[in-house]
Design a protein around this motif. Structure first.
Motif, PDB file in Angstrom:
ATOM      1  N   ILE A  16       0.832  -1.206   0.000  1.00 36.41           N
ATOM      2  CA  ILE A  16       0.000   0.000   0.000  1.00 36.41           C
ATOM      3  C   ILE A  16       0.868   1.259   0.000  1.00 36.41           C
ATOM      4  CG2 ILE A  16      -1.673   1.324   1.368  1.00 36.41           C
ATOM      5  CD1 ILE A  16      -3.022  -1.336   2.045  1.00 36.41           C
ATOM      6  N   LYS A  18       3.606   1.593  -1.382  1.00 36.29           N
ATOM      7  CA  LYS A  18       4.231   1.764  -2.688  1.00 36.29           C
ATOM      8  C   LYS A  18       3.233   2.142  -3.777  1.00 36.29           C
ATOM      9  CE  LYS A  18       8.424  -0.884  -1.766  1.00 36.29           C
ATOM     10  NZ  LYS A  18       9.169  -2.149  -1.951  1.00 36.29           N
ATOM     11  N   VAL A  19       1.980   1.731  -3.666  1.00 40.22           N
ATOM     12  CA  VAL A  19       1.018   2.161  -4.699  1.00 40.22           C
ATOM     13  C   VAL A  19       0.453   3.546  -4.422  1.00 40.22           C
ATOM     14  CG1 VAL A  19       0.363  -0.180  -5.376  1.00 40.22           C
ATOM     15  CG2 VAL A  19      -1.013   1.033  -3.653  1.00 40.22           C
ATOM     16  N   THR A  20       0.664   4.051  -3.221  1.00 43.89           N
ATOM     17  CA  THR A  20       0.152   5.387  -2.917  1.00 43.89           C
ATOM     18  C   THR A  20       1.232   6.466  -2.985  1.00 43.89           C
ATOM     19  OG1 THR A  20       0.564   5.010  -0.565  1.00 43.89           O
ATOM     20  CG2 THR A  20      -1.657   4.523  -1.378  1.00 43.89           C
ATOM     21  N   GLY A  21       2.453   6.063  -3.173  1.00 42.21           N
ATOM     22  CA  GLY A  21       3.536   7.044  -3.173  1.00 42.21           C
ATOM     23  C   GLY A  21       4.012   7.413  -1.787  1.00 42.21           C
ATOM     24  N   ALA A  23       5.653   5.406   0.301  1.00 45.08           N
ATOM     25  CA  ALA A  23       6.926   4.763   0.629  1.00 45.08           C
ATOM     26  C   ALA A  23       8.067   5.768   0.468  1.00 45.08           C
ATOM     27  CB  ALA A  23       7.160   3.556  -0.279  1.00 45.08           C
ATOM     28  N   PHE A  25      11.892   6.782  -0.034  1.00 48.17           N
ATOM     29  CA  PHE A  25      13.227   6.412  -0.521  1.00 48.17           C
ATOM     30  C   PHE A  25      14.179   7.551  -0.133  1.00 48.17           C
ATOM     31  CE2 PHE A  25      10.045   4.321  -3.037  1.00 48.17           C
ATOM     32  CZ  PHE A  25      10.547   3.050  -3.302  1.00 48.17           C
ATOM     33  N   ASP A  28      13.640  11.087  -1.138  1.00 46.98           N
ATOM     34  CA  ASP A  28      12.416  11.723  -0.628  1.00 46.98           C
ATOM     35  C   ASP A  28      12.650  12.373   0.725  1.00 46.98           C
ATOM     36  OD1 ASP A  28      11.240  10.598  -2.867  1.00 46.98           O
ATOM     37  OD2 ASP A  28      10.556   8.824  -1.791  1.00 46.98           O
TER      38      ASP A  28
END
Lengths: 819, 187
Positions: A16, A18-21, A23, A25, A28
């Motif tokens: 979740i 990763k699909v919502t942005g 996550a 890195f 960021d």
């Protein structure tokens, strides 16, 4: 054996985010007062630095510091201390850091680079590992004899060879003398990029009290910490490395890359965080590249197709620094005979300094290089003998009771390459698709025993023509279009993790106040799904529903248990074992605590479904929730303490290889597999379309089928790129001609074949629930499978990668077929 | 030289002064702190920075922020449909397949029942089909798929491949991503 959670395709823990942005890195992350670094890189592949003037750059707007290699206290390295984090007086590849500008924003840092003046005295350049290994080649590390290195590394002083591994068994001279057939060829695997979508990045703060905190996009925070401690003279407790989500690793973020450089830079601006994120072009030369190997391969074979002997020489491109490539040399040396039993072996693997960027780990390292040779060779041998490529592989396959190249005897739990081969063959249409080549013996085959049939050794840019196979039977499918031909090929593999004999993996499981658990590991989640798989193992071991298990997503050397590094396809196996040990300890603590409270002997208690209960009277139980923070009785007296389980794993019984013979117990487990390809070749354009890629792998127990398939698909498609389109091009001055993703083509969505992953599940005795590694293996054998399929389709033999349209057209022209 | 731009980002109007050289990607990531949009190459080669601008999927690294003046921009952060209701409804793995032979995500959700129910159907499909690994290409892939569905509610495989063309993924081998985008329409 039935399991509750193991074997289920549960959703990813990190899905979740990763699909919502959401996550996070490295790039960021912004920290207060953060500065930005940009690197001035050498444009010379081999030169002495005769002048370096940064004064003008210092005066540019926003510039806070310009850092050079002056004053660097020592060379660094995990295996060979042969490099400085940035150039001191000499550059050895185009892209080596020469100076770093630190400025208030990235644009200012970038603009100031142009004001730095560097003068060089050029030295002779060599980029080919074989040429660099010859006497008289330019010496890239004239003082390598004095470098500090780990035991088991054998340099040849006075040459560019920084490590040489010999593997010897039996007597190859006899084997080649008595052979019915000898086949000899030279194979080339070019250097390639990893192409992680997330560029390398890090943020480092050198603390004014001493010590350093770094966020890094790394597979190896403990290696990074170790190297930084060595470089800056800091104790481990003062260096904190934190790894958020990593956007793809594939080995290119293992060991250490940009981190020591940034630590040195941060040392110059104490108290202020410095961020360095590489550009895509810098990804080509500012970190490690992969592969780059010449393999000279001779096989001695009996008339009935048994491998009698193998002699191989491997020249692996180490690039300007060899520290990262030592284990690749070892891997190539011990796996050069592939998944076969060969009684007489003489293999020499050389790691060679050249003037390219350093070569590092790259998905499967060492193995794809030699399997490209070994598995092309098997098809050529089969053709010469009039045998099927399936039959010759099955005849020679390793299996229970057989002995591998380093003298280890295979046990029944080590897996079944024969079953993998059969599954791939069946998936591609059955054995009739792989009939012996119809006219195998055209040319000068030596039929009398002792005769030697030396193939013309092609230069690594050529192709030899041999008679084209005539597909027949059920497999003689007409190609889709006129001018197009189709073929199928297979290749088999064996791969073990190459690791230190004491590679550590730890796990901590904390019982939380709701009766769930928090698992801490040092393993990095870089997309492979290891945290999900490890959660499944923890849930199974603790008999908890999966939603009660969390895995701490960030690895932090201040809190996370030890982990050698997240490489070598060993996480499920090694960290999974650590988790089982930690779970066992936690269960033991739970039952001992409950025994006091319930007044039942501990051995009568079991932990099941979030409870600890009396086996004989299950109505007598405590919930784990009651125990988490310490159980209190009716008077409020605490009868137990909070509960944490820990588990620490090292592989059992490993040892260094014998320096003379290369025999020894260095591999802890193996994964066997077979991969097959169906291709269509346009004979007018030379274009290859890969129609199908099938992989069958004996991975032991599959913990999560969707994640396991995902690893195999991704690896296969990466290797498909190496097979038909990828390869770094160096010019004579050592400059990379294709540093961008426009000039370096990787497979895209439009290139996709039909992908298939099949599993043989021979339980691995040493693995958690019978699992073994699978992350890299799908990348090992796709190039030979595709080249073997191209051979079946066109009759053309290829020895150097990638097999591009241009090479196919040239080979056709050489054979006399009009393009 | 700075310019004042006014644009809608995920439905909200924003006004900022930006230098002429600032890319839309830098503006979104640094200016607005919307870091879900990823910087993979900066050259339009990888697709990780894809956002939707006035209905079209675009590479934010190839567009200057000043060019987005007056436009409506959607980023991955704007996709969640009902962010205030995360604990109700179906599991994230509940999307059904389209007859492909690959196993579905099944069994327990490790993040707890119902979490993620506010996700966009494309996001749910990515989870259900195993289309996410490292996650760095994922926001761009999802935005490209969203732009496709916004103009073509029933795309076939060829349309999906075309929409995702030029989007690089180094982890998945693309097949699960294609399966995911195709699975959305069966919702």
């Amino acid at each position: 054996m039935t399991y509750q959670t193991v074997g289920q395709s549960v959703a990813r823990l990190d899905g979740i985010e990763k699909v919502t942005g959401e996550a996070v890195f490295v790039d960021d992350i912004s920290l207060p007062g953060m500065l930005h670094a940009r690197v001035l890189r050498s444009q010379r592949a081999h030169a002495l630095i005769t002048g370096l003037d940064v004064s003008e750059a210092m005066a540019q707007p926003g510039v806070v510091a310009v850092v050079t290699g002056r004053g660097l206290p020592r060379r660094i390295g995990a295996c060979i201390q042969d490099m400085y984090p940035m150039a001191v007086d000499r550059v050895r590849y185009v892209g080596e850091p020469v100076a770093v500008v630190v400025a208030e924003n990235p644009h200012q840092a970038h603009h100031a680079l142009a004001s730095i003046k560097v003068s060089y005295q050029d030295l002779a350049v060599v980029t080919d590992p074989w040429e660099a290994s010859r006497p008289g080649a330019p010496q890239i590390h004239p003082d390598q004899a004095v470098y500090h290195r780990l035991p088991g590394i054998h340099p040849l002083p006075g040459s560019n060879i920084f490590h040489r591994l010999q593997v010897c068994r039996g007597n190859t001279a006899d084997a080649f003398r008595e052979a019915f057939l000898v086949v000899e060829n030279r194979y080339w695997h070019p250097s390639i990029y990893h192409v992680q979508l997330e560029p390398h990045g890090a943020i480092a703060t050198y603390h004014q009290k001493g010590g350093l905190t770094m966020y890094a996009s790394s597979q190896a925070p403990y290696v990074v910490r170790h190297v930084i401690c060595e470089l800056l003279g800091l104790p481990p407790g003062r260096v904190r490395v934190i790894v958020p989500y990593v956007g793809g690793g594939f080995g290119g973020k293992s060991d250490h890359t940009i981190e020591p450089l940034l630590a040195w830079v941060a040392r110059h601006v104490p108290g202020r965080p410095v961020k360095l994120v590489l550009t895509r072009e810098e990804m080509a030369c500012g970190t490690v590249i992969g592969r780059g190997a010449l393999v000279h391969y001779r096989s001695a074979v009996s008339q009935d197709g048994m491998l009698l002997g193998v002699e191989a020489e491997v020249f692996l491109n180490g690039g300007g620094y060899g520290d990262f490539a030592v284990n690749i040399v070892t891997a190539a040396g011990i796996s050069a005979t592939g998944p076969y039993q060969v009684p007489n072996i003489k293999i020499t693997a050389h790691g060679v300094y050249t003037n390219t960027p350093p070569t590092g780990a790259c998905r499967g390292y060492g193995h794809p290089e030699v399997h490209w040779a070994c598995e092309r060779q098997m098809d050529i041998i089969a053709a010469r003998l009039g045998m099927s490529p399936v039959e010759i592989r099955l005849k020679n396959a390793l299996g229970p009771g057989k002995v591998n190249a380093i003298g280890q005897q295979m046990e029944s739990h080590n897996g079944r390459v024969d079953l993998c081969i059969q599954q791939v063959v069946d998936a591609l249409g059955g054995p009739e698709c792989f009939l012996p080549r119809t006219n195998p013996c055209v040319g000068s085959i030596a039929l009398e025993p002792g005769g030697i049939e030396a193939d013309p050794l092609p230069h690594p840019t050529g192709a030899n023509a041999s008679p084209k196979a005539e597909p027949s039977g059920a497999c003689a499918k007409p190609a889709a279009m006129p001018g197009k031909v189709r073929g199928k090929g297979i290749a088999a593999l064996m791969k073990c993790p190459i690791m230190p004999t004491n590679a550590q993996s730890g796990a901590i499981i904390k019982l939380e106040e709701d009766g769930g658990v928090m698992v801490s590991v040092g393993a990095i989640e870089m997309g492979q799904g290891c945290h999900t798989v490890l959660a499944q193992i923890a849930a199974e071991a603790l008999s908890l529903p999966l939603e009660r298990v969390q895995v701490a997503p960030q690895v932090d050397t201040f809190h996370s248990p030890y982990e050698w590094q997240t490489v070598a396809s060993h996480t499920t196996w090694a960290v999974g074992n650590a988790i089982r040990l930690a779970a066992a300890q936690l269960c033991d603590k739970i039952t001992r605590a409950a025994a006091v409270i319930l007044q039942v002997p501990a051995e009568r208690l079991e932990v099941v479904g979030g409870r600890v209960q009396d086996r004989e009277r299950p109505e007598r139980y405590l919930t784990l929730q009651q125990l988490a923070r310490g159980y209190t009785d009716a008077r409020g007296t605490a009868l137990s303490a909070p509960l944490i389980g820990e588990g620490n794993f090292v592989p059992q019984g490993l040892s260094h290889l014998d320096p003379e013979t290369g025999q020894g117990n260095i591999a802890a487990d193996w994964t066997f597999a077979c991969q097959g390809a169906e291709v269509e070749v346009d004979t007018r354009t030379g274009e290859v379309t890969v129609l199908r890629l099938v992989s069958a792998m004996d991975v032991g127990k599959v913990i999560n089928p969707v994640l396991a398939e995902g690893q195999i698909y991704g690896a296969a498609v990466q290797a498909m790129g190496a097979a038909i389109c990828e390869g770094i091009v160096f010019d004579r001055e050592g400059r990379i001609r294709n540093p961008s993703l426009t000039d370096y083509k990787v497979p895209g969505v439009e290139d996709m074949p039909e992908l298939q992953a099949l599993f043989v599940e021979t339980p691995e005795e040493s693995g958690p629930y019978g699992a073994r590694g699978l992350g890299e293996h799908g990348a090992v054998c796709v190039p030979p499978a595709i080249a073997n399929a191209i051979q079946q389709a066109t009759g053309l033999e290829f020895f150097d990668l990638p097999v591009t349209a241009e090479k196919i057209i040239r080979a056709q022209q050489k054979r006399g077929v009009p393009a | 030289m700075n310019y004042t731009i006014t644009l809608k980002v995920n439905g909200r109007t924003v006004q900022r002064d930006v230098p002429a050289h600032l890319t839309l990607l830098e503006f979104i990531r640094s200016g607005l702190q919307l870091t879900g949009t990823k910087h993979g190459c900066g050259n339009g080669e990888c697709g990780a920075c894809t956002v939707i601008m006035d209905g079209k999927a675009v590479r934010a690294c190839l567009i200057l922020a000043v060019e987005a003046n007056g436009c409506a921009v959607e980023t991955i952060e704007g996709l969640v449909e009902s962010p205030l209701a995360p604990f109700a409804g179906e599991l994230p793995g509940a999307v059904t397949g389209t007859g492909h032979s690959h196993p579905e995500i099944n069994g327990a959700s490790p993040v707890g029942e119902g979490v993620g129910a506010g996700l966009h159907p494309i996001q749910r499909a990515f989870l259900a089909k195993g289309a996410v690994q490292c996650g760095f290409c994922t926001p761009g892939m999802i935005m490209a798929a969203k732009a496709l569905y916004d103009r073509n509610p029933n795309p076939d495989r060829a349309a999906v491949v075309e929409a995702l063309g030029g989007h690089l993924c180094r982890c998945t081998g693309y097949q699960p991503i294609i399966d995911a985008v195709l699975a959305v329409q069966t919702e």
